[in-house]
Scaffold this active site. Structure first.
Site, mmCIF file in Angstrom:
data_model
loop_
_atom_site.group_PDB
_atom_site.id
_atom_site.type_symbol
_atom_site.label_atom_id
_atom_site.label_comp_id
_atom_site.label_asym_id
_atom_site.label_seq_id
_atom_site.Cartn_x
_atom_site.Cartn_y
_atom_site.Cartn_z
ATOM 1 N N ASP A 37 -7.085 -5.280 -8.705
ATOM 2 C CA ASP A 37 -8.142 -4.357 -8.241
ATOM 3 C C ASP A 37 -8.441 -3.251 -9.237
ATOM 4 O OD1 ASP A 37 -5.786 -2.931 -7.614
ATOM 5 O OD2 ASP A 37 -6.453 -2.359 -5.601
ATOM 6 N N GLY A 121 7.204 2.111 2.548
ATOM 7 C CA GLY A 121 7.967 1.528 1.438
ATOM 8 C C GLY A 121 8.096 0.025 1.520
ATOM 9 N N GLY A 123 5.547 -2.051 1.225
ATOM 10 C CA GLY A 123 4.499 -2.711 0.431
ATOM 11 C C GLY A 123 3.335 -3.198 1.269
ATOM 12 N N SER A 125 1.088 -0.904 2.518
ATOM 13 C CA SER A 125 0.142 0.204 2.397
ATOM 14 C C SER A 125 0.074 1.132 3.598
ATOM 15 C CB SER A 125 -1.259 -0.290 2.023
ATOM 16 O OG SER A 125 -1.903 0.808 1.409
ATOM 17 N N ASP A 171 -6.414 -1.434 -0.938
ATOM 18 C CA ASP A 171 -5.732 -1.058 0.309
ATOM 19 C C ASP A 171 -6.643 -0.241 1.211
ATOM 20 O OD1 ASP A 171 -3.627 -2.270 -0.906
ATOM 21 O OD2 ASP A 171 -2.656 -0.405 -1.525
ATOM 22 N N TYR A 220 4.152 1.178 -11.761
ATOM 23 C CA TYR A 220 2.766 0.818 -11.449
ATOM 24 C C TYR A 220 1.818 1.428 -12.505
ATOM 25 C CZ TYR A 220 -1.486 0.181 -8.635
ATOM 26 O OH TYR A 220 -2.738 -0.172 -8.184
HETATM 27 C C1 GLA Z 1 -0.877 -1.169 -4.541
HETATM 28 C C2 GLA Z 1 -2.183 -0.444 -4.862
HETATM 29 C C3 GLA Z 1 -3.376 -1.396 -4.815
HETATM 30 C C4 GLA Z 1 -3.108 -2.648 -5.658
HETATM 31 C C5 GLA Z 1 -1.735 -3.250 -5.327
HETATM 32 C C6 GLA Z 1 -1.378 -4.385 -6.253
HETATM 33 O O1 GLA Z 1 -0.885 -1.599 -3.209
HETATM 34 O O2 GLA Z 1 -2.417 0.611 -3.965
HETATM 35 O O3 GLA Z 1 -4.532 -0.735 -5.254
HETATM 36 O O4 GLA Z 1 -3.229 -2.381 -7.027
HETATM 37 O O5 GLA Z 1 -0.707 -2.284 -5.405
HETATM 38 O O6 GLA Z 1 -2.245 -5.444 -6.072
#
Ligand code: GLA
Length: 366
Positions: A37, A121, A123, A125, A171, A220
């Site tokens: 993204d 935490g 993953g 969101s 997200d 990240y």
């Molecule tokens: C996190 C970020 C997203 C995306 C994902 C990986 O969730 O918030 O914007 O980059 O990682 O796909």
């Protein structure tokens, strides 16, 4: 009780008055398209049943003053935009106010109550669910002239510009516009969306690995910077300009830029192929793409960890059609596609062999 009912109750108990508005937003699992993204690429998230609820009321006082209580973290605590970040959940509230003010919208002070069923935490969101719920409640309370797409953009600005996590928009878009039972195909270059059907004879299971991810730690941001460096070396503005036909040029880059760019370009193609497979009802093909996506995240993008790899392998060995790391990585959750007929036994065995793992959610088509 829904998170909205609980947020309403927490608000009235804490502040002794009725909230002006209540709203909620869901967590998400991404099915394909990881780390694409922020490279203008394609993603395919779907909303989960767990949500975050917000009840709020504008109060007398200056824009930027917040009094917030949460079911998980207690309070009420006072925060103020003029004092900057606090390193707690109220930063997401301040971030939303910061984004609104940059967009020319200010408001009175706020009182709010937050309640969530989204694990932090894991993953899935939790941050986007919180931001979008705050902004939707503010829109309702203050009659703000913003639609759901604008809310996603403001929520992303809150997170990247104020909280300091340089995320893409997947997200926030998923939390704001995606509908349950469907996958949301999003082109992050122009924010165009289409829906793709989820299978009704398979479950999509989200399983937390037990390793908490923390995306503001630096891994990240480092991946974002590596993609930018690959773009400079290849003379393109974004990796979206490249396709699998450009792989020979990409492979000539120095490591690890060659691997990072290869992941992004092949992952974009996997999203396109995956959407076609969902429309064709070819879930075996979809599952293979998920598993290939995991290998690419592990080997080329280096965002997996041993506990997540072990969980993916166990999920597949026990009969999942496909499995992969979902979300930003460095821990977090796995998403697996499993035939509904054998699902209960599959889950039971998986959780027995992986003692730190825990089911976060299941979704399927209707
Ligand atoms: C996190 C970020 C997203 C995306 C994902 C990986 O969730 O918030 O914007 O980059 O990682 O796909």
């Amino acid at each position: 009780m829904t998170v909205e009912t609980r947020a309403h109750a927490l608000f009235t108990q804490t502040f002794g008055s009725e909230p002006a508005a209540v709203a909620s937003a869901p967590a998400r699992a991404n099915l394909l398209g990881e780390h694409t993204d922020y490279n203008d690429g394609f993603v395919l998230p779907t909303p989960l049943g767990c949500r975050t609820g917000i009840a709020l009321t504008p109060t007398e006082g200056r824009f930027g003053e917040v009094e917030g209580v949460s079911e998980g973290f207690g309070g009420p605590f006072r925060a103020d935009l003029v004092h900057g970040k606090r390193e707690d959940w109220l930063d997401y509230v301040l971030g939303c106010l910061h984004a609104l003010s940059n967009a020319g919208m200010t408001a009175p002070a706020l009182r709010l109550a937050a309640v969530t069923d989204v694990p932090v935490g894991a993953g899935v969101s939790s941050s986007a669910a919180l931001e979008v719920a705050i902004l939707k409640a503010m829109r309702a309370a203050l009659d703000l002239p913003i639609d759901d797409v604008e809310i996603a953009k403001l929520a992303q600005a809150a997170e990247s510009e104020f909280v300091g996590m340089p995320c893409g928009i997947m997200d926030q878009k998923a939390a704001s516009v995606a509908r349950p039972g469907e996958a949301l195909f999003l082109d992050t270059r122009n924010l165009a969306t289409k829906t793709a059907p989820l299978p009704d004879d398979h479950h999509i299971a989200v399983i937390y690995s037990g390793v908490k991810h923390q995306l503001t730690d630096g891994g990240y941001g480092q991946r974002v910077a590596e993609c930018q460096a690959a773009c400079r070396a290849l003379g393109v503005a974004s990796l979206r300009e490249l396709s699998t036909e450009d792989l020979p040029r990409i492979e000539a880059l120095p490591a690890p830029l060659n691997q990072r760019a290869r992941h992004v370009v092949t992952e974009n193609q996997r999203v396109l192929d995956g959407v076609a497979a969902l429309h064709d009802g070819d879930f075996e093909a979809f599952g293979r793409l998920m598993t290939a996506s995991h290998a690419s995240q592990r080997d080329d993008y280096a965002v997996s960890v041993p506990a997540v790899d072990a969980l993916v392998e166990a999920a597949l060995a026990l009969g999942a059609v496909g499995a992969r790391l979902t979300g930003g990585g460095f821990g977090g959750s796995v998403v697996a596609l499993v035939k509904t007929s054998g699902f209960d036994m599959w889950l039971d065995q998986l959780l027995k062999t992986q003692p730190d793992a825990r089911l976060v959610a299941t979704v399927s088509g209707s």
